[in-house]
Design an enzyme around this catalytic site. Structure first.
Site, PDB file in Angstrom:
ATOM      1  CD  GLU A 181      -6.035 -16.429  15.566  1.00 51.20           C
ATOM      2  OE1 GLU A 181      -6.051 -16.153  16.784  1.00 51.20           O
ATOM      3  OE2 GLU A 181      -5.896 -15.571  14.671  1.00 51.20           O
ATOM      4  CG  HIS A 192       0.085 -17.277   3.961  1.00 50.43           C
ATOM      5  ND1 HIS A 192      -1.261 -17.535   3.991  1.00 50.43           N
ATOM      6  CD2 HIS A 192       0.264 -16.311   3.052  1.00 50.43           C
ATOM      7  CE1 HIS A 192      -1.872 -16.742   3.119  1.00 50.43           C
ATOM      8  NE2 HIS A 192      -0.976 -15.995   2.528  1.00 50.43           N
ATOM      9  CG  PHE A 238      -1.781 -16.186  12.962  1.00 51.54           C
ATOM     10  CD1 PHE A 238      -0.697 -15.615  13.618  1.00 51.54           C
ATOM     11  CD2 PHE A 238      -2.254 -15.567  11.816  1.00 51.54           C
ATOM     12  CE1 PHE A 238      -0.101 -14.456  13.139  1.00 51.54           C
ATOM     13  CE2 PHE A 238      -1.662 -14.411  11.330  1.00 51.54           C
ATOM     14  CZ  PHE A 238      -0.587 -13.842  11.992  1.00 51.54           C
ATOM     15  CG  LEU A 241     -11.175 -19.796  48.139  1.00 47.19           C
ATOM     16  CD1 LEU A 241     -11.271 -20.817  49.263  1.00 47.19           C
ATOM     17  CD2 LEU A 241     -10.230 -18.657  48.515  1.00 47.19           C
ATOM     18  CG  HIS A 259      -6.846 -26.023  44.039  1.00 47.15           C
ATOM     19  ND1 HIS A 259      -7.970 -25.698  43.314  1.00 47.15           N
ATOM     20  CD2 HIS A 259      -6.017 -26.665  43.182  1.00 47.15           C
ATOM     21  CE1 HIS A 259      -7.819 -26.108  42.063  1.00 47.15           C
ATOM     22  NE2 HIS A 259      -6.646 -26.696  41.951  1.00 47.15           N
TER      23      HIS A 259
END
Lengths: 469, 469
Positions: B369, B419, B395, B187, B261
């Site tokens: 990454e 970069h 990234f 669940l 939950h």
């Protein structure tokens, strides 16, 4: 099950010839720009030839037609071979491809939707398949149309977890209109990819994630024709085609060698290599794609209004997340294009209010926020839907690269983060969005709404639905 | 292979009893705070009992001892059962656990390293296994020590792609000192998890990603003892234990039911449920963990200096990324704790300069990454290493949630983006970091260095290595 008919020899030779023409265009373009990834194009040449001139159905003169099959180049650095395919299809002028990467050309180093034949920007790896999932989900469940979705991935990018989020999503939703082609050319940027040419492990992983999977020689056009035909017959499962290929295929001394990623062919070698490739071309018989079925419903692109003004009274108190759910459900009454997505937090974000009102327009994405954003981007392409994707604002940080790419994709998705502000209380800092405003403010073209009560929430939702880039 | 000896009946009963005590602590704590996730704790009770009182070797009075086995609670919302285990181990006072989630208690809703027995903060799902990979890599290849690493995941969080990045990493590097336990309680938060109790699909996915895998009844302490013993015998493969469990196990009317939950047990039901659980406890015989081997090398925590001042001369021109590689390689001469990680961009970020100088201290993380950042966080725990993780700055946006969690983890990792700046040129916007400064500036405790030449790059690298939170 229908029987497979092998294409005649002339067609097969035509496809081989187109593959080599794609190589030539890719090499010439990257030589002209003196940058780019010709070897990544050469591994994909036969796959592209078969997809664009045998398998896919589309109007070559109208690439963004809603009835067309979709294609996503997830390995975006292979952009030149995509541009080359559209040269062969007649949409891009052959001379224009030599303007690759020039500042005044839309043929950028990585594809963007500035180009009519690109739906989503790629170039940050591992994001294309999620967008393709969104397109396939839209085709199957919203448009209920026959267009199919093809996505080409590199083997290197299959290390990105977002690829496996998309793999799980596609099989969970039985996206049998979706095909992923893995261009397993063995070599990454700086060294061999982790699985090398171990196509059997790729097959096992794809199968374990619920995909119908074929392993093929990615340079054999007949094997590709057959596998892609089989994919069309498959019901209830997406198909993965694991294509064993060679990086730089066809380039003597470069094929399957390391240290050629992202490097144009040296000027002193290019003419001999082009002559090699030209020497293999046997025919100039043009091939034409099949036409798509015209079975996509029209969509209403007019302004999306709330069915009535917000009805809160002075002094009413309501949590903005609860008001948001009501607002979205109301907005959905007036436009069937409005859809909602969530990452298993719908009872916290109150996107469940929308789900209860419009169950067919809710997509449960489970705990995979990156893929949720990619799916939303895919759903929004060609204006088919207006997606609202929801989770705790803190967890939108998980999707920052996808949000960044959504902006480059000129996407009109709406991202909704609950539990924002200064403190979330007892749950602690991991659940608390402190970075969200800085994050979205740094995205060019993002519009941020920060409602403070029920009325402003309803109007913010309405405005967001209509806010274009 | 050694023979497995089943624990005697008294020990098995003792483990069952501890599992029920963990349930009681978890329920009482979440009732006291009137928030939290008792049902997520109850599914994990037997796994925790066996791990902490049969399998793991550690000094219970010194949780952060470098020789101890490591434990990562990736499903961080099950924090109370972790705190409960340390109550039973004697490190946390039983009364203290009733301060769960109070503003002046370090027993937060999700674990953080403010607690001696927590190495990495969890609570953003899917991040624990990557950190565990970093710990296991460090144990096997840097410390060359016998401590082992255990990570508990929920089934819901296995939808996160970062989990599969970590799975691929662990098998690629033969991390046979790593065990992942999947608490498949069926669940999620708002509905059943996508695979429900389909443990066979979990097994296939784990095996396809290269893991030695066992499927067990997660409430059977003897099965757990055996599988965890088998994991210790396994060579060259990490082990996954797919534990079929029930959410809210042991709670009549709540076990295996939806909509529980993140909800404490209602006050009118709690006493009867606690009485049920107490009624199953047969012994008060305490169990003690085995002691670890003392085979971890000392590390030198003194200031890490460049071996000599930067030697650039006025007028020298060098790209900062090239200068960075030189700087890191130089710094690595003076401290064996300096390590580098990269995501298949080492020939662009120039972390390859470090790799050439110190090949044993370079970790290739491939194009994943998020996992690279998690691995770095894991490597940095208990001050074993000083990691520098590298990729294109653009990234690093992929890792924003992981960076956010690194701050909560009080981690001293160094993230290096190449970069950056206003334009990357022909490669186009997908490769260009425009958001990086905003992103890191919004992280509390982050220090940003932005060097402009070779000299400032060398000094920035030196400063970064020594900058603590």
């Amino acid at each position: 099950m229908a029987n497979y008919h092998k294409p005649d020899e002339k067609t097969l030779q035509g496809l081989k010839d187109i593959a080599n023409k794609l190589r030539i265009h890719s090499i010439r373009a990257t030589c002209a720009s003196n940058s780019g990834h010709p070897t990544s194009c050469c591994s994909a040449a036969e796959v592209m030839a078969v997809l664009f001139f045998r398998t896919m159905r589309y109007k070559a003169s109208d690439p963004r037609n809603a009835c067309n099959d979709r294609f996503v180049m997830s390995k975006g650095h292979a952009a030149p071979v995509l541009y080359a395919a559209w040269v062969e299809a007649g949409f891009v002028n052959e001379a224009e491809i030599l303007n690759l990467r020039k500042i005044d050309s839309d043929l950028e180093g990585h594809p963007t939707p500035k180009l009519e034949f690109v739906d989503v920007a790629t170039g940050s790896l591992g994001q294309g398949l999620g967008a393709a999932c969104g397109m396939a989900y839209t085709g199957k469940y919203f448009d209920k149309a026959s267009y199919r979705v093809y996505c080409m991935l590199g083997d290197g990018e299959c290390s990105e977890g977002s690829v496996w989020e998309a793999m799980a999503f596609a099989s969970y939703y039985n996206l049998d209109n979706l095909v992923a082609i893995l261009d397993v050319n063995r070599l990454g940027q700086s060294e061999p990819a982790p699985l090398g040419h171990d196509v059997d492990t790729f097959r096992r992983r794809c199968e374990a994630f619920g995909w119908n999977t074929y392993v093929v020689d990615g340079h054999d056009v007949e094997e590709l024709c057959k596998a892609l035909w089989q994919a069309k017959q498959m019901k209830r499962k997406p198909t993965a085609i694991v294509a064993k290929t060679f990086k730089g295929k066809g380039l003597r001394g470069i094929e399957d060698e390391e240290n050629w990623h992202g490097k144009p062919i040296p000027s002193d070698r290019v003419e001999a290599l082009l002559a090699d490739i030209r020497g293999q071309i046997q025919t100039n018989k043009p091939l034409y794609p099949d036409q798509p079925e015209e079975d996509v419903p029209d969509v209403d692109l007019s302004y999306i209004r709330l069915p009535s003004p917000p009805a809160y009274k002075i002094g009413d108190k309501i949590a903005t997340r609860r008001a948001y759910g009501v607002a979205l459900a109301r907005l959905g009454q007036n436009s069937s294009r409005v859809i909602a997505l969530d990452a298993d937090t719908k009872n916290s974000t109150f996107s469940e209010t929308f789900k209860k009102a419009h169950p067919d327009r809710y997509i449960e994405c489970f705990i995979a926020e990156q893929n949720m954003v990619s799916v939303a981007i895919g759903c929004a392409t060609r204006d088919r839907t207006v997606p609202f994707a929801n989770t705790f604002a803190a967890f939108l940080s998980r999707t920052y690269d996808h949000v960044r790419m959504a902006a480059i994709s000129q996407s009109n998705i709406n991202l909704v983060g609950s539990h924002c502000g200064v403190s979330i209380g007892e749950d602690g800092p991991s659940q608390m969005a402190l970075e969200d405003l800085a994050m979205f403010r740094a995205i060019p073209t993002a519009t941020i709404f920060y409602p403070s009560d029920g009325v402003s929430t309803e109007r913010a939702v309405e405005l967001a639905a209509n806010t274009k880039l």
